[in-house]
Write a protein that holds these residues in place. Sequence first.
Motif, mmCIF file in Angstrom:
data_model
loop_
_atom_site.group_PDB
_atom_site.id
_atom_site.type_symbol
_atom_site.label_atom_id
_atom_site.label_comp_id
_atom_site.label_asym_id
_atom_site.label_seq_id
_atom_site.Cartn_x
_atom_site.Cartn_y
_atom_site.Cartn_z
ATOM 1 N N SER A 345 0.827 -1.209 0.000
ATOM 2 C CA SER A 345 0.000 0.000 0.000
ATOM 3 C C SER A 345 0.861 1.258 0.000
ATOM 4 N N LYS A 380 -6.815 -4.935 -6.595
ATOM 5 C CA LYS A 380 -7.173 -3.556 -6.251
ATOM 6 C C LYS A 380 -6.274 -2.558 -6.989
ATOM 7 N N GLU A 413 -13.432 -10.098 2.641
ATOM 8 C CA GLU A 413 -12.510 -9.009 2.300
ATOM 9 C C GLU A 413 -12.566 -8.713 0.807
ATOM 10 N N ARG A 416 -15.230 -6.219 -0.020
ATOM 11 C CA ARG A 416 -14.817 -4.847 0.315
ATOM 12 C C ARG A 416 -13.851 -4.289 -0.732
ATOM 13 N N ILE A 417 -12.878 -5.099 -1.141
ATOM 14 C CA ILE A 417 -11.883 -4.640 -2.116
ATOM 15 C C ILE A 417 -12.536 -4.335 -3.454
ATOM 16 N N GLN A 420 -14.522 -1.065 -3.078
ATOM 17 C CA GLN A 420 -13.618 0.088 -2.999
ATOM 18 C C GLN A 420 -13.000 0.400 -4.355
ATOM 19 N N SER A 421 -12.798 -0.623 -5.152
ATOM 20 C CA SER A 421 -12.145 -0.449 -6.451
ATOM 21 C C SER A 421 -13.110 -0.023 -7.543
ATOM 22 N N VAL A 704 -6.258 2.642 10.021
ATOM 23 C CA VAL A 704 -7.098 1.639 9.375
ATOM 24 C C VAL A 704 -6.543 1.285 8.002
ATOM 25 N N GLU A 705 -6.117 2.301 7.253
ATOM 26 C CA GLU A 705 -5.566 2.095 5.911
ATOM 27 C C GLU A 705 -4.053 2.239 5.957
ATOM 28 N N ASP A 706 -3.337 1.303 5.346
ATOM 29 C CA ASP A 706 -1.879 1.269 5.459
ATOM 30 C C ASP A 706 -1.183 2.449 4.799
ATOM 31 N N GLU A 707 -1.752 2.998 3.726
ATOM 32 C CA GLU A 707 -1.083 4.111 3.058
ATOM 33 C C GLU A 707 -1.010 5.349 3.951
ATOM 34 N N ALA A 708 -1.817 5.356 5.012
ATOM 35 C CA ALA A 708 -1.791 6.495 5.941
ATOM 36 C C ALA A 708 -0.424 6.664 6.599
#
Length: 878
Positions: A345, A380, A413, A416-417, A420-421, A704-708
Amino acid sequence: MPRLLVRAVFIALLLPLGADGQQTALPSKEDIAKAIRELASPRFATRERAVASLWHTGRAAEAALYEARAGAELEAARRIDGILEKFKWGIYPDTPADVLASIAKYRAAALDGRQRILKELFDRGAAGYPVVARLIAVEDNEGIRQQLFQPFRKAVELLIPDLLQKRAHGPLEDVLRMRLAGAVESAVRDLAVYLLLTDRIDEALPHYRARAARPGDPQATLILAYLYRAKGDLAGARAVAEKTGNLPLLQTLLYEQGDWKALSQRSDKLGERDGGDEFKAAYHRLAGRTEAFEQIVAALVKAAERKPDNDGTLWWEAKALFLNDRPREALTVLARGPDPGMAFSVLCAQQRFREAFEVLDRAKGRDAKQVLRAEMLRLKALQRLGEKEEVAKVLAAVEKQLEGSRDSDRATELVRILQQSGLEEPAYRHAAALLDRGPPADFHKGMKNAGSAETYASSILGGLFPDQTAHVRHWWAFLRDKQKEASLVTLGRLRDLFAGKVKGDALADLLAGAAKAAGKLPPEERESWLDGVAAVADKASDTGLARKYLEEAVASVGNAASFRKLGDHLIEKKLWKDAAEVLERGVQKYPADAVLRYLGGLALARGGREKEGRERMELARWLPLGEDDRRGDLAAALHKHGLADEARREFEMILKTGRPNSWHTGEAWRRLHNYAAQAKDYLRAAACWERFYLRVLEAGSMFVEDEAYVLVPHRAHWLRARGLLAAKDLGGAWKEAQICLTLLPGNADVPILFVPELVKRGQKERADELFTKVADIYERVSKDYPRDAAAHNSLGWLAARCRRQLDRGLAHARKAVELEPANAGYLDTLAEVHFQRGDQAEAIRLMRRCLELTPDRDYYQRQLKRFQAGDPLTEVIE
């Protein structure tokens, strides 16, 4: 005549009398100050008159006497002590004779006798409260104070809300001071809020300074520090903590001050909460202690190296490195970890897609259990890059793997992916297949079958409808019971329902049936379900039905949440009279609810009853006292209704009076960062953001999100760069910009901000280098993934805003619009490129198309006016 009696008579004769023989009004502040100075007079009569005057003044002179006592000479100090000794016991000139008798008995009594006397005084009501508070506070021993308070502890807790609502400030202050005997930190914060709201902190400080100066009274120190903190004097609070050696409190105050140098210098004394290398690294970095920082970074890397491959805790060190601006070292640490998600991510956020896919390939080769996870992540990213053919292949392979899998977590999961995509059709198809199949036999072992099935369905539906998680399971169950159809069909109905596509009689009939089903549920679930019914009506723009079911929730459940939601709805529709009536009913049932009280006052004020409304809103601010969760609810409600200044005031109060390091203080920092950024106070915004996100370094905290892990620290440096640039500190701003590019190499905002400034300062080569460095990243991505509309758009926007290589920018902007012709953001970029190239007519045409797609967007209205004005050198107003 005994000497004491002679003295009392003498003092009485000195008291000033009016023409009618009555004592005159109390002295002014100036009179009190003069009397205190005269305590040191060489004339005996003057000293005695001063004592008499100050004694007669009573409570009004108390704060000044405590203030004067600290530096008084021996004779004056002795006389001040004589007066304060009486005041300390609750003895004033106007104290009734029966109360004086009770005080005398109390002083002579043993512990059980003292408890009985205090209870008798407490039972007298407001007249007895100040005496009780004084008598308890006189005790030096904290344990004895707690014992004395215990018999009426519960009565005090019940009394406070009632006194708040009656605005009985005098008695309220007395009972808040009583609660201090309970030795709980919340009582200290409540008193601090009270004194802050009454603007009486300065008046209270001398008393607590005097108490804190005595040995063996740690609570007085805490109160004193909290009072300084509440008035915004963190330096004063810090001085108290330093003097008394309260290291945890000192640590908190240094953090709130942002005194990173002090925290860095005392890193060996940090408490357990901030004592780890992750915090030490942050403090050294922010303090500018490069050598110490590098040593801690090396220690973090070594700590990770000592762990075995595939250790599930390697992300701890990686988190610390990311949040201390060391993404390269963090990615190296993650390369040995079991889950590729965080590294993948982050690399995607950095526009390093080929390296990101290599991470997935390595993870698959190292651990067969990661194959499915890796392919879902690949899916994704490929969708984000526009690689539709590859997406179809990977999706088919993933679904095939999942067909016989018992891994329900991966299966849900995927929903969800896909959602989101933007892969809506396969998301619905896969969700329907999972729902038809039902939960695996071992899903949530130990749960009853019904509960297991409901939880399983909720997890799938939550991924598919992330904005409707509170309502979707009810709607799903209702539609399934009603229609008895295939899952995919029901999911389609849900999609249309939440999109507001069901209207008219069909909607009314459906909502009526849902409301009837809600009536069979327990009250807590019924309120949520009826809220969901109203939400669907609102989506369909049927205001009448939305109100009907919100009113039904109030009538059938009547909890505070139901009153709030109906009140919100009526305020949003500007139905002030109706809103005021509903919220008043809520207040009658829940008088301590600050949100109901404030919104009710707001509705009254906007409906024309300004004075009454303002009074209620002001009272609402008192109700939470020092409970930062309740004040946070109030602040969030004010923000929701567009009351930015009022909301900011409450968030600031949380920082002054809330629990240090609580979630709510962190949220207050985050919110205040937004307000500061909107006001273009970028340095303040950066400081608030820093204090918010550094708490994520704590054990157990995560994004929550890894890119954060790169996006969030990047924002702090970006804000500081803007602030320093506005302050004409190009060197400092440039330094921050380089860190931005370390965290996010493809951040187009950096050259957009700096290129014009560098050109203005005659540094054209440096400007060209910066532009080329970022532009080439998007050029590479767009060549590797030619269907990546986002990369094409970013390069077009970069060229337009930097006014460089506009032909190149035009080609990429056109490609982005070709790939996604209905994307208003991409059309805006193409319009800007045309505008910068001098093609005003085409820019206006494209901007009108943006407004057709998103007519409510103010930004596009401003852009259209800018284009029509015709000057491409005017800056974009974000």
